[in-house]
Design a protein around this motif. Sequence first.
Motif, PDB file in Angstrom:
ATOM      1  N   VAL A  20      51.788  47.326  31.792  1.00 23.77           N
ATOM      2  CA  VAL A  20      50.484  47.698  31.002  1.00 23.77           C
ATOM      3  C   VAL A  20      49.691  47.479  32.124  1.00 23.77           C
ATOM      4  CG1 VAL A  20      50.816  45.287  30.501  1.00 23.77           C
ATOM      5  CG2 VAL A  20      49.289  46.854  29.126  1.00 23.77           C
ATOM      6  N   ALA A  21      47.900  48.113  32.069  1.00 23.14           N
ATOM      7  CA  ALA A  21      47.238  47.810  32.468  1.00 23.14           C
ATOM      8  C   ALA A  21      45.593  47.750  32.091  1.00 23.14           C
ATOM      9  CB  ALA A  21      46.912  49.569  33.074  1.00 23.14           C
ATOM     10  N   THR A  22      45.809  46.783  32.534  1.00 23.82           N
ATOM     11  CA  THR A  22      44.284  46.093  31.547  1.00 23.82           C
ATOM     12  C   THR A  22      42.867  46.093  32.260  1.00 23.82           C
ATOM     13  OG1 THR A  22      46.295  44.091  30.970  1.00 23.82           O
ATOM     14  CG2 THR A  22      43.854  43.404  30.359  1.00 23.82           C
ATOM     15  N   VAL A  23      41.512  46.484  31.902  1.00 19.23           N
ATOM     16  CA  VAL A  23      40.655  46.931  32.048  1.00 19.23           C
ATOM     17  C   VAL A  23      40.127  44.815  32.787  1.00 19.23           C
ATOM     18  CG1 VAL A  23      38.450  47.049  32.134  1.00 19.23           C
ATOM     19  CG2 VAL A  23      39.845  49.150  31.364  1.00 19.23           C
ATOM     20  N   ASP A  96      37.291  47.270  37.015  1.00 19.18           N
ATOM     21  CA  ASP A  96      38.503  46.719  37.881  1.00 19.18           C
ATOM     22  C   ASP A  96      40.029  46.802  36.404  1.00 19.18           C
ATOM     23  OD1 ASP A  96      37.393  46.479  40.519  1.00 19.18           O
ATOM     24  OD2 ASP A  96      37.058  44.582  39.206  1.00 19.18           O
ATOM     25  N   VAL A  97      41.192  46.880  37.264  1.00 18.77           N
ATOM     26  CA  VAL A  97      41.895  47.785  36.437  1.00 18.77           C
ATOM     27  C   VAL A  97      43.863  46.739  37.092  1.00 18.77           C
ATOM     28  CG1 VAL A  97      43.868  48.393  35.608  1.00 18.77           C
ATOM     29  CG2 VAL A  97      41.393  49.433  35.474  1.00 18.77           C
ATOM     30  N   LEU A  98      43.795  45.973  36.292  1.00 17.86           N
ATOM     31  CA  LEU A  98      45.529  44.703  36.039  1.00 17.86           C
ATOM     32  C   LEU A  98      46.310  45.251  36.324  1.00 17.86           C
ATOM     33  CD1 LEU A  98      46.203  41.929  37.173  1.00 17.86           C
ATOM     34  CD2 LEU A  98      46.575  41.673  35.531  1.00 17.86           C
ATOM     35  N   VAL A  99      47.115  45.735  36.625  1.00 19.10           N
ATOM     36  CA  VAL A  99      48.521  46.584  36.211  1.00 19.10           C
ATOM     37  C   VAL A  99      49.823  45.765  35.771  1.00 19.10           C
ATOM     38  CG1 VAL A  99      49.901  48.142  37.283  1.00 19.10           C
ATOM     39  CG2 VAL A  99      47.681  48.652  37.069  1.00 19.10           C
TER      40      VAL A  99
END
Length: 377
Positions: A20-23, A96-99
């Motif tokens: 899952v990629a989250t902004v 910024d995207v946390l994967v």
Amino acid sequence: MLDIARELSRWIEEDREFAVATVVAVGGSAPRRPGAALAVDTGGTAVGSVSGGCVEGAVYDLCVQALQDGRTVLERFGYSDADAFAVGLTCGGVIDVLVTPVRAAAPVLTQWPAAVVRGAASALVRVARGPAELLGGALLLRADGSYDGGLGGGPELDRSAAGEARTMLDAGRTGTVEIAEDGSRCPGGVTLFVESSVPPPRMIVFGAVDFAAALVRTGKFLGYHVTVCDARPVFATRGRFPEADDIVVDWPHRYLRRTATDHRTVVCVLTHDAKFDVPLLEVALRLPVAFVGAMGSRRTHRDRDRRLREVGLTEDELSLLRSPIGLDLGARTPEETALSIAAEIVAAGRGGTGTPLTGSRTPIHRDRTGTPTAEVG
């Protein structure tokens, strides 16, 4: 992840592995807000969105890579002046995207979507920026202050993170907070991303009329838990309001006194009948709710205002009443009227003016206090 929690919960029940990629942060103009998410399973199926299309392909590839190597990564995407066709946000912003890979061995990340679907108040805390060994840490906070999981930096960091997340959960906020690696409240250490999931806000519609049926549909579209209340059982029926969450047959003021409300609750009075309106508004305008509006002509409003003064409401209390309810859209039909009411509710909650954006110099996006925020789009 709130917007795709139902799909993720189903994937977890089916034992699918996914990333899952989250902004987690937004700067300048960007298409989606913090919390927007895109998930990709091992079969290549994708749900959600982080950018409305700008960088979706690159983020998809990052999710596939995370599934292959099991690593959590933080990636920044922004507009490239040197090459407008480079991977970036052509609207000029930065995200910024946390994967993060999600597998059965990550119980916190697999528990949270189900909690969201159940409607349980909870917050997911993840390290968005900090030492590489902490990326991928996650903590699930419940409404009672208990929590599962950990961020990987020791018990002091977890306790401090839970305390900060509790404050944000109580306010229903999603965003970032900085603390030191030892758990103290000190900027420049570890940046935590907190996603809060709280039950939907309430919209209470008084008056089982045709306008109410249209407003129920609009309220559900906006994400409210919608209740219809009317003292007349012949009108307050499931057949007339199939999309309402609750239908209550009771005197409006009596029901409002006994039901739970909070600072997010919206009260819409559509009865325009003094025997219902006056005792109801006498209660509503003394509650700490987000919005109180009443339908009726300007003549009806003047008569209602006089009656409310006679029962003792103060100028400050009367100033909270939105009447006649709705923005001036030239609305005629119940659906158009519902749209005008919904537009006023959104404007009141977001600090909007209700004026056309064309030719105006007002900021497009504001927080709840009316302060400008980073633009989207």
